[in-house]
Design a protein around this motif. Structure first.
Motif, PDB file in Angstrom:
ATOM      1  N   THR A 138     -74.707  -9.116  -0.144  1.00  0.00           N
ATOM      2  CA  THR A 138     -73.099  -9.006   0.142  1.00  0.00           C
ATOM      3  C   THR A 138     -72.315  -9.786  -1.110  1.00  0.00           C
ATOM      4  OG1 THR A 138     -73.632 -10.821   1.858  1.00  0.00           O
ATOM      5  CG2 THR A 138     -73.042  -8.453   2.525  1.00  0.00           C
ATOM      6  N   LEU A 163     -69.915  -7.872  -3.608  1.00  0.00           N
ATOM      7  CA  LEU A 163     -68.342  -8.129  -3.543  1.00  0.00           C
ATOM      8  C   LEU A 163     -68.184  -8.477  -5.191  1.00  0.00           C
ATOM      9  CD1 LEU A 163     -67.836 -10.785  -0.679  1.00  0.00           C
ATOM     10  CD2 LEU A 163     -66.669  -8.115  -1.094  1.00  0.00           C
ATOM     11  N   ALA A 220     -67.802  -5.152  -7.035  1.00  0.00           N
ATOM     12  CA  ALA A 220     -66.625  -4.588  -6.592  1.00  0.00           C
ATOM     13  C   ALA A 220     -65.409  -5.202  -7.502  1.00  0.00           C
ATOM     14  CB  ALA A 220     -66.384  -4.631  -5.124  1.00  0.00           C
ATOM     15  N   ALA A 221     -65.864  -6.566  -7.922  1.00  0.00           N
ATOM     16  CA  ALA A 221     -64.749  -7.206  -8.713  1.00  0.00           C
ATOM     17  C   ALA A 221     -64.812  -6.694 -10.125  1.00  0.00           C
ATOM     18  CB  ALA A 221     -64.939  -8.650  -8.691  1.00  0.00           C
ATOM     19  N   ALA A 274     -71.406  -1.653   3.311  1.00  0.00           N
ATOM     20  CA  ALA A 274     -70.111  -2.011   3.888  1.00  0.00           C
ATOM     21  C   ALA A 274     -69.285  -3.042   2.979  1.00  0.00           C
ATOM     22  CB  ALA A 274     -70.434  -2.380   5.365  1.00  0.00           C
ATOM     23  N   ALA A 275     -69.958  -4.088   2.748  1.00  0.00           N
ATOM     24  CA  ALA A 275     -68.882  -5.048   1.836  1.00  0.00           C
ATOM     25  C   ALA A 275     -68.117  -4.424   0.807  1.00  0.00           C
ATOM     26  CB  ALA A 275     -70.203  -5.871   1.263  1.00  0.00           C
ATOM     27  N   GLY A 334     -65.477  -1.951   1.807  1.00  0.00           N
ATOM     28  CA  GLY A 334     -64.139  -2.273   2.623  1.00  0.00           C
ATOM     29  C   GLY A 334     -63.205  -2.556   1.630  1.00  0.00           C
ATOM     30  N   VAL A 335     -63.787  -3.292   0.475  1.00  0.00           N
ATOM     31  CA  VAL A 335     -62.797  -3.434  -1.000  1.00  0.00           C
ATOM     32  C   VAL A 335     -62.441  -2.389  -1.458  1.00  0.00           C
ATOM     33  CG1 VAL A 335     -62.664  -4.683  -3.140  1.00  0.00           C
ATOM     34  CG2 VAL A 335     -64.130  -5.701  -1.333  1.00  0.00           C
ATOM     35  N   HIS A 372     -59.146  -0.716   0.159  1.00  0.00           N
ATOM     36  CA  HIS A 372     -58.042  -1.281  -0.101  1.00  0.00           C
ATOM     37  C   HIS A 372     -57.384  -0.704  -1.342  1.00  0.00           C
ATOM     38  CE1 HIS A 372     -57.922  -3.815   3.432  1.00  0.00           C
ATOM     39  NE2 HIS A 372     -58.880  -3.796   3.414  1.00  0.00           N
ATOM     40  N   ARG A 373     -58.574  -0.524  -2.342  1.00  0.00           N
ATOM     41  CA  ARG A 373     -58.239  -0.068  -3.736  1.00  0.00           C
ATOM     42  C   ARG A 373     -57.852   1.211  -3.818  1.00  0.00           C
ATOM     43  NH1 ARG A 373     -62.162  -3.041  -7.331  1.00  0.00           N
ATOM     44  NH2 ARG A 373     -62.037  -5.271  -6.755  1.00  0.00           N
ATOM     45  N   LEU A 415     -68.374 -12.889   4.883  1.00  0.00           N
ATOM     46  CA  LEU A 415     -68.333 -12.003   3.606  1.00  0.00           C
ATOM     47  C   LEU A 415     -68.073 -10.656   3.831  1.00  0.00           C
ATOM     48  CD1 LEU A 415     -71.631 -13.550   2.087  1.00  0.00           C
ATOM     49  CD2 LEU A 415     -69.161 -13.799   1.186  1.00  0.00           C
ATOM     50  N   LEU A 416     -68.556 -10.058   4.895  1.00  0.00           N
ATOM     51  CA  LEU A 416     -68.184  -8.685   5.138  1.00  0.00           C
ATOM     52  C   LEU A 416     -66.800  -8.425   5.670  1.00  0.00           C
ATOM     53  CD1 LEU A 416     -71.093  -7.568   7.011  1.00  0.00           C
ATOM     54  CD2 LEU A 416     -70.487  -6.665   4.874  1.00  0.00           C
ATOM     55  N   TYR A 462     -64.215 -10.611   4.902  1.00  0.00           N
ATOM     56  CA  TYR A 462     -63.467 -10.785   4.026  1.00  0.00           C
ATOM     57  C   TYR A 462     -63.241  -9.446   3.168  1.00  0.00           C
ATOM     58  CZ  TYR A 462     -61.836 -13.013  -0.493  1.00  0.00           C
ATOM     59  OH  TYR A 462     -60.998 -13.220  -1.646  1.00  0.00           O
ATOM     60  N   GLY A 463     -64.243  -8.747   2.717  1.00  0.00           N
ATOM     61  CA  GLY A 463     -63.966  -7.453   2.063  1.00  0.00           C
ATOM     62  C   GLY A 463     -63.308  -6.545   3.034  1.00  0.00           C
ATOM     63  N   LEU A 464     -63.598  -6.332   4.110  1.00  0.00           N
ATOM     64  CA  LEU A 464     -63.008  -5.195   4.771  1.00  0.00           C
ATOM     65  C   LEU A 464     -61.311  -5.522   5.503  1.00  0.00           C
ATOM     66  CD1 LEU A 464     -63.235  -2.502   6.404  1.00  0.00           C
ATOM     67  CD2 LEU A 464     -64.313  -3.728   8.311  1.00  0.00           C
ATOM     68  N   LEU A 465     -61.387  -6.864   5.585  1.00  0.00           N
ATOM     69  CA  LEU A 465     -59.812  -7.280   6.216  1.00  0.00           C
ATOM     70  C   LEU A 465     -58.830  -7.377   5.051  1.00  0.00           C
ATOM     71  CD1 LEU A 465     -60.571  -9.186   9.181  1.00  0.00           C
ATOM     72  CD2 LEU A 465     -60.240  -6.919   9.115  1.00  0.00           C
ATOM     73  N   TRP A 466     -59.456  -8.131   3.862  1.00  0.00           N
ATOM     74  CA  TRP A 466     -58.505  -8.616   2.901  1.00  0.00           C
ATOM     75  C   TRP A 466     -58.591  -7.700   1.837  1.00  0.00           C
ATOM     76  CZ3 TRP A 466     -60.176 -12.461   6.171  1.00  0.00           C
ATOM     77  CH2 TRP A 466     -59.158 -12.804   6.954  1.00  0.00           C
ATOM     78  N   GLY A 467     -59.727  -7.081   1.523  1.00  0.00           N
ATOM     79  CA  GLY A 467     -59.946  -6.145   0.375  1.00  0.00           C
ATOM     80  C   GLY A 467     -59.976  -6.749  -1.015  1.00  0.00           C
ATOM     81  N   ARG A 468     -60.396  -7.998  -0.972  1.00  0.00           N
ATOM     82  CA  ARG A 468     -60.561  -8.587  -2.321  1.00  0.00           C
ATOM     83  C   ARG A 468     -61.923  -9.150  -2.571  1.00  0.00           C
ATOM     84  NH1 ARG A 468     -56.664 -12.853  -0.581  1.00  0.00           N
ATOM     85  NH2 ARG A 468     -54.774 -11.749  -0.551  1.00  0.00           N
ATOM     86  N   ALA A 469     -62.195  -9.282  -3.946  1.00  0.00           N
ATOM     87  CA  ALA A 469     -63.666  -9.250  -4.240  1.00  0.00           C
ATOM     88  C   ALA A 469     -63.602 -10.230  -5.209  1.00  0.00           C
ATOM     89  CB  ALA A 469     -64.153  -7.828  -4.885  1.00  0.00           C
TER      90      ALA A 469
END
Lengths: 278, 137
Positions: A85, A89, A92-93, A211-212, A215-216, A219-220, B127-128, B130-137
């Motif tokens: 995870t 993340l 994704a960045a 899923a990690a 989710g990001v 939003h993008r 961690l999950l 964080y990604g799903l609710l805020w959409g930041r990485a």
């Protein structure tokens, strides 16, 4: 092409990908992005978003069909999910920075490696050596059922496996794949978990990893309904049917066929990536 | 029914663990995926009925055109029965399914009084989310 025709063809292609992926055990996710970008000229971002969604669907939905009692090592899976995870993340960045042509080349290389791995045979190894100190601390050692009863195994090289899982998480996010091949490699080859334990635990982890980053990406704006729905429904239907008829089909030939498809897609992705970079 | 009753008569204390709970979580997970797929399918049928004849053009990435890129607009749109938002809601349910699995695994480790793994699993859950609710990485 109209939205209706696009959805129909994409759903059909995704169904085939899900079916072959389930029957060969390689997962359909790896061919979804090349299919969408090369065949349907979908932008790579939308393709990655749709593919990740289908990866979650097959990992979570078809998982129950593959449930082999006592194989999954839940502790190892949860512990290694920390690495995947964080990797997802990070990936994704990175996805916003890395140029599309470089992603296409990377995808081609991962496809070639997948084809190479799919042609290798897997012998179940039993390691008698003492477990790695981290494995003792984290209580990763476990047992799995064999014809001769429960067989215990000792887990090796935990830091090496953890590092490879981090890489698997990055690749999963960057390319929209489950990176099951790399996950199995980390557990089977590096940590010396039995092969069947590695594959079932990998499947347990794939949905969480995907899923990690999904989710990001939601939003993008990577996940658009008209591209994601035919992929998700098609792959899921194909994977569920594949899990049903597994055993009746000749998987040896299907595996060769699927490997051939993967090699062709790899060459096309490399060509596209190098071509657009020049 | 009879076999279930028989199992209740002979409870093994450590049986909390592993296979039984795994299978139960596995089934719940599959139900989550099928529910998400049903929502996606309903939205997809409506979307095709409304705008199936429009040209499909996804060649270029236009994140600015996407209005369904957060949980709030998706839920609002789905409540208005906007077909694209209903599809997107189904996809959010799907993404939430593995997150729910991790949350249930936290509960399982709490019941087993396994503090180390409660902590590890909570870390994954954070961690999950964080990604799903805020959409930041």
């Amino acid at each position: 092409m109209t939205i209706l025709a696009f959805a129909g063809w994409v759903a059909l292609g995704s169904f085939g990908a899900g079916l072959l992926g389930a029957l060969t055990g390689l997962g359909g996710g790896i061919v979804v992005v090349p299919m969408l970008t090369l065949l349907f000229h979908v932008d790579l971002h939308y393709a990655i978003g749709a593919s990740l969604v289908s990866v979650i669907a097959t990992s979570s939905g078809a998982a129950a069909a593959y449930v082999r009692e006592g194989y999954t090592n839940v502790r190892a899976g949860i512990f290694l999910e920390v690495a995947t995870t964080v990797g997802a993340l990070a990936g994704a960045a990175l996805a916003g920075i890395i140029p599309t042509s470089a992603l296409a080349v990377l995808f081609g290389l991962v496809l070639l490696y997948t084809a190479y791995r799919s042609l290798q045979s897997h012998a179940d190894h039993i390691v008698i050596a003492a477990p790695h100190p981290w494995a003792v601390r984290l209580r990763l050692d476990s047992t799995f059922p064999t014809a001769a009863g429960l067989q215990s195994y000792a887990v090796q090289n935990v830091p090496g496996g953890f590092a490879l899982m981090f890489a698997a998480g990055i690749l999963s996010a960057l390319l929209g794949i489950g990176s099951g091949v790399l996950k199995v490699l980390a557990m089977d080859r590096t940590m010396k978990l039995p092969f069947k334990v590695s594959t079932t635990t990998s499947n347990f982890m794939i949905g969480v990893t995907a899923a990690a980053s999904a989710g990001v990406y939601l939003h993008r704006g990577y996940i658009v309904p008209a591209v994601a729905f035919p992929v998700m429904l098609g792959v899921l239907a194909g994977a569920l049917l594949g899990a049903r008829i597994l055993g009746a089909a000749n998987t040896r030939w299907l595996r060769l066929l699927f490997t051939g498809v993967v090699v062709v897609l790899a060459i096309e992705m490399l060509y596209k990536g190098v071509g657009s970079a020049l | 029914m009879i076999t279930e009753a028989r199992e209740v008569v002979r409870p093994a204390p450590s049986r909390w663990s592993d296979t039984k709970v795994d299978q139960w979580i596995g089934r719940l997970l599959q139900a989550g995926v099928l529910a998400a797929a049903a929502v996606v399918l309903a939205g997809a049928v409506a979307l095709l009925a409304r705008s199936g004849g429009a040209p499909a053009d996804f060649r270029h990435f236009h994140p600015e055109r996407s209005t369904l890129d957060g949980l709030a607009p998706i839920v609002r749109g789905a409540l208005r029965l906007d077909s694209a938002a209903v599809v997107q809601l189904g996809l959010v349910l799907l993404i939430a399914t593995p997150v729910a699995r991790v949350a249930l695994t936290v509960v399982v480790f709490v019941l087993k009084r396994d503090r180390l793994y409660v902590a590890i699993t909570l870390l994954v859950l954070c961690l999950l989310l964080y990604g799903l609710l805020w959409g930041r990485a």
